[in-house]
Design an enzyme around this catalytic site. Structure first.
Site, short mmCIF file in Angstrom:
data_model
loop_
_atom_site.label_atom_id
_atom_site.label_comp_id
_atom_site.label_asym_id
_atom_site.label_seq_id
_atom_site.Cartn_x
_atom_site.Cartn_y
_atom_site.Cartn_z
N ASP A 52 0.81 -1.23 0.00
CA ASP A 52 0.00 0.00 0.00
C ASP A 52 0.84 1.27 0.00
O ASP A 52 0.43 2.31 0.53
CB ASP A 52 -0.96 0.02 1.20
CG ASP A 52 -1.88 -1.17 1.19
OD1 ASP A 52 -2.20 -1.66 0.10
OD2 ASP A 52 -2.29 -1.60 2.29
N LYS A 93 1.82 2.14 -5.15
CA LYS A 93 2.34 1.59 -6.41
C LYS A 93 1.42 1.91 -7.59
O LYS A 93 1.88 2.33 -8.66
CB LYS A 93 2.51 0.06 -6.28
CG LYS A 93 3.51 -0.35 -5.21
CD LYS A 93 3.56 -1.86 -5.00
CE LYS A 93 2.32 -2.43 -4.37
NZ LYS A 93 2.07 -2.07 -2.98
N THR A 107 2.99 -12.70 2.56
CA THR A 107 2.14 -13.29 1.53
C THR A 107 2.89 -14.49 0.95
O THR A 107 3.96 -14.86 1.43
CB THR A 107 1.73 -12.24 0.47
OG1 THR A 107 0.73 -12.83 -0.36
CG2 THR A 107 2.91 -11.77 -0.39
N GLY A 112 -10.78 -3.03 3.29
CA GLY A 112 -11.35 -1.92 4.07
C GLY A 112 -10.88 -1.92 5.52
O GLY A 112 -11.31 -1.10 6.32
N ARG A 116 -5.49 0.38 8.58
CA ARG A 116 -4.06 0.06 8.53
C ARG A 116 -3.40 0.56 9.81
O ARG A 116 -3.70 1.65 10.28
CB ARG A 116 -3.40 0.73 7.32
CG ARG A 116 -3.93 0.23 5.99
CD ARG A 116 -3.24 0.96 4.83
NE ARG A 116 -3.79 0.58 3.54
CZ ARG A 116 -4.04 1.44 2.55
NH1 ARG A 116 -3.78 2.73 2.70
NH2 ARG A 116 -4.53 1.01 1.41
N SER A 176 5.54 12.39 -3.80
CA SER A 176 4.10 12.45 -4.06
C SER A 176 3.44 13.23 -2.92
O SER A 176 3.73 12.99 -1.75
CB SER A 176 3.56 11.02 -4.14
OG SER A 176 2.15 11.03 -4.19
P1 GDP Z 1 -0.75 0.37 -3.57
O1 GDP Z 1 -1.35 -0.92 -3.10
O2 GDP Z 1 0.72 0.42 -3.34
O3 GDP Z 1 -1.12 0.71 -4.98
O4 GDP Z 1 -1.38 1.50 -2.64
P2 GDP Z 1 -2.92 1.64 -2.21
O5 GDP Z 1 -3.69 2.17 -3.35
O6 GDP Z 1 -3.42 0.40 -1.55
O7 GDP Z 1 -2.80 2.69 -1.03
C1 GDP Z 1 -2.28 3.97 -1.23
C2 GDP Z 1 -3.34 4.98 -0.79
O8 GDP Z 1 -2.75 6.25 -0.65
C3 GDP Z 1 -4.44 5.15 -1.81
O9 GDP Z 1 -5.62 5.49 -1.16
C4 GDP Z 1 -3.93 6.33 -2.65
O10 GDP Z 1 -5.00 7.04 -3.28
C5 GDP Z 1 -3.28 7.16 -1.59
N1 GDP Z 1 -2.11 7.97 -2.01
C6 GDP Z 1 -1.15 7.64 -2.90
N2 GDP Z 1 -0.19 8.60 -2.92
C7 GDP Z 1 -0.57 9.54 -2.02
C8 GDP Z 1 0.03 10.75 -1.55
O11 GDP Z 1 1.11 11.15 -1.95
N3 GDP Z 1 -0.66 11.44 -0.59
C9 GDP Z 1 -1.85 11.01 -0.09
N4 GDP Z 1 -2.44 11.74 0.85
N5 GDP Z 1 -2.43 9.87 -0.50
C10 GDP Z 1 -1.79 9.13 -1.44
P1 IMO Z 2 -0.90 -4.16 -2.27
O1 IMO Z 2 -0.45 -4.70 -3.62
C1 IMO Z 2 -1.01 -4.60 2.03
C2 IMO Z 2 -1.09 -8.67 3.64
C3 IMO Z 2 -2.35 -9.10 4.34
C4 IMO Z 2 -1.78 -10.10 5.34
C5 IMO Z 2 -0.66 -10.76 4.53
C6 IMO Z 2 -1.06 -12.07 3.86
O2 IMO Z 2 -2.19 -3.45 -2.33
O3 IMO Z 2 0.20 -3.40 -1.62
P2 IMO Z 2 -2.62 -12.80 1.84
O4 IMO Z 2 -3.98 -12.34 1.43
O5 IMO Z 2 -1.56 -12.56 0.83
O6 IMO Z 2 -2.63 -14.19 2.37
O7 IMO Z 2 -2.25 -11.88 3.13
O8 IMO Z 2 -0.29 -9.82 3.54
N1 IMO Z 2 -1.29 -8.16 2.26
C7 IMO Z 2 -1.22 -6.87 1.93
N2 IMO Z 2 -1.05 -5.77 2.69
N3 IMO Z 2 -1.11 -4.49 0.71
C8 IMO Z 2 -1.25 -5.57 -0.07
O9 IMO Z 2 -1.20 -5.50 -1.42
C9 IMO Z 2 -1.37 -6.83 0.52
N4 IMO Z 2 -1.55 -8.10 0.08
C10 IMO Z 2 -1.50 -8.89 1.15
O10 IMO Z 2 -2.99 -8.03 4.98
O11 IMO Z 2 -1.19 -9.42 6.41
MG MG Z 3 -2.87 -1.57 -1.83
#
Ligand code: GDP
Ligand code: IMO
Ligand code: MG
Length: 423
Positions: free
Chosen positions: A13, A16, A239, A302, A305, A412
């Site tokens: 998260d 990316k 994971t 949901g 974190r 960012s």
């Molecule tokens: P990913 O899994 O690595 O693609 O990241 P996620 O989308 O799960 O989580 C990143 C969250 O942070 C999302 O809600 C994005 O919209 C938000 N986000 C990304 N870059 C920024 C930033 O620079 N500032 C803020 N405030 N939110 C960001």
């Molecule tokens: P993105 O690509 C954050 C975490 C789960 C759990 C552990 C194992 O959005 O960054 P799994 O479902 O793989 O058996 O879960 O890994 N987890 C993530 N946490 N971002 C993710 O993906 C995740 N994918 C799995 O919360 O702790």
């Molecule tokens: Mg994510």
């Protein structure tokens, strides 16, 4: 070099999805190489928010091709929903979304096994997203899995039935009460398969290597983060795939000497969703502020974190394991208004101060050692140039660059595509 990698350096998260979307204009092909719908990648532009789980984050651009690589695990049910979301936005994916025949399929019973395994663990549960990731990769390495290419064979349903039957027997082993209606799950699965079959299946390693020969540029999109890597993460709270750079080679069929830049992406603080150790986790007002200002809720489940200070010991470990050549710092805007910021630069471990990530980082083993920084007040969200950033943030950035010995090329300052400061 034709293939650049973009990888999360923390517990996922990091942002990316947003950065892959920003960078797509520079590439011919975007390719996901591991993970599955446990991922949730958020893209925000033109007033809309899109969350992708399996589909590469280049899909909203007109020209780039998007490849789901062999290292990915696909749940046809979730995939169908993702495609329907694209339909709603009139995104034409039919000619630009290609699926590896060697990618494995998540069956409904994989999800049930995930749930049963987690329930049976009680307090020791991993905090899985329950998308069936672990059981699917277990079938892959156990050499029992079903692959996308199997769907082109006449007898795929037989294979499905026999694997499902085996899973149902395995479910009994867990002795937990998991309620399900197999007929319903199966009907949904078949609809997903029908939708998946409307896309092009390819021998992706052949496709990608031919593209390299033709001089095309490829960006490999990671899912999860380095600390969730099956080998190098905080095992067993990880994971089931290699989320680190080497995973891009096995997950796409690309040789190591084809890799160019390795973009490492991290938040200016740290978050983790699910269970497992997190040395710099905060249980105070600072943590609550990060969570509320940063809207720190999982894009897939949901769930809230967990939040904490930036952990440079862990970040340096991830930089090393991945061979990161450029850093990207996300969500600096969330830290505006903090009087003091802390960065973990060492751990107290077994009576000593250490600067590397030890085998065991449970709270009873490590205590973080912090370096303090002065915070900044300014709202960063409309800044467009590095020069505009407050001096205290510039100092924070310089310190991270010195410690990691890698330049920070993108800062960012908000979730929107436009809120991205490039150097
Ligand atoms: P990913 O899994 O690595 O693609 O990241 P996620 O989308 O799960 O989580 C990143 C969250 O942070 C999302 O809600 C994005 O919209 C938000 N986000 C990304 N870059 C920024 C930033 O620079 N500032 C803020 N405030 N939110 C960001
Ligand atoms: P993105 O690509 C954050 C975490 C789960 C759990 C552990 C194992 O959005 O960054 P799994 O479902 O793989 O058996 O879960 O890994 N987890 C993530 N946490 N971002 C993710 O993906 C995740 N994918 C799995 O919360 O702790
Ligand atoms: Mg994510």
């Amino acid at each position: 070099m034709a293939v650049d990698l973009l990888l999360g350096l923390q517990w996922g998260d990091e942002g990316k999805g947003k950065i892959v979307d920003v960078l797509t204009k520079n590439y011919d092909i975007i390719a996901r190489f591991q993970g599955g719908p446990n991922a949730g990648h958020t893209l925000i532009f033109d007033g809309y928010k899109h969350v992708l789980h399996t589909i590469p984050s280049g899909i909203f651009h007109k020209t780039a091709l998007n490849v789901v690589g062999n290292g990915v695990v696909i749940d046809p049910v979730i995939f169908k929903k993702e495609l329907e979301n694209l339909d709603k936005h009139a995104i034409d994916y039919t000619s630009k979304l290609l699926i590896s025949r060697k990618a494995h399929l998540i069956l409904p019973t994989h999800r049930l096994l995930d749930a049963a395994s987690e329930t049976s663990k009680g307090k020791a549960k991993i905090g899985s997203t329950l998308k069936g990731i672990g059981p699917t990769y277990m079938d892959k390495t156990g050499r029992n899995g079903m692959r996308v290419g199997d769907l082109e064979l006449d007898n795929w349903k037989e294979k499905y039935d026999s694997l499902t039957e085996k899973h149902l027997k395995m479910l009994n082993f867990f002795e937990v009460d998991i309620q399900f209606d197999l007929k319903e799950l199966e009907a949904e699965f078949i609809k997903g398969i029908d939708k998946l079959k409307t896309l092009q299946f390819i021998d992706s390693e052949e496709f990608l290597n031919s593209a390299i020969k033709e001089g095309k540029t490829i960006l490999a999109e990671g899912a999860q983060g380095s600390l969730l890597d099956i080998d190098f993460g905080t095992y067993p709270f990880v994971t089931s795939s290699n989320t680190t750079a080497a995973g891009a080679c096995t997950g796409l069929g690309i040789a190591p000497n084809r890799i160019g830049e390795v973009f490492g992406i991290f938040k200016a603080y740290t978050t983790r969703v699910g269970s497992g150790p997190f040395p710099t986790e905060l249980f105070d007002k600072n943590g609550e502020t990060m969570a509320s200002v940063g809207h720190e809720f999982g894009a897939t489940t949901g769930r809230p974190r967990r939040c904490g200070w930036l952990d440079l010991v862990a970040l340096k470990y991830a930089v090393q394991v991945n061979g990161v050549t450029q850093l990207m710092m996300m969500k600096g805007d969330v830290l505006s208004g903090f009087e003091t910021l802390k960065v973990c630069t060492a751990y107290h471990y077994k009576g000593k101060e250490i600067k590397h990530l030890p085998y065991n980082i449970e709270p009873e083993n490590v205590t973080p050692v912090y370096t303090e920084f002065k915070g900044w007040e300014a709202d960063l969200t409309s800044m467009t140039d590095k020069q505009e950033l407050p001096q205290n943030l510039k100092d924070y950035i310089t310190f991270i660059e010195q410690e990691t010995e890698v330049p920070i090329k993108i800062v960012s300052v908000g979730p929107d595509r436009k809120q991205t400061i490039m150097q």
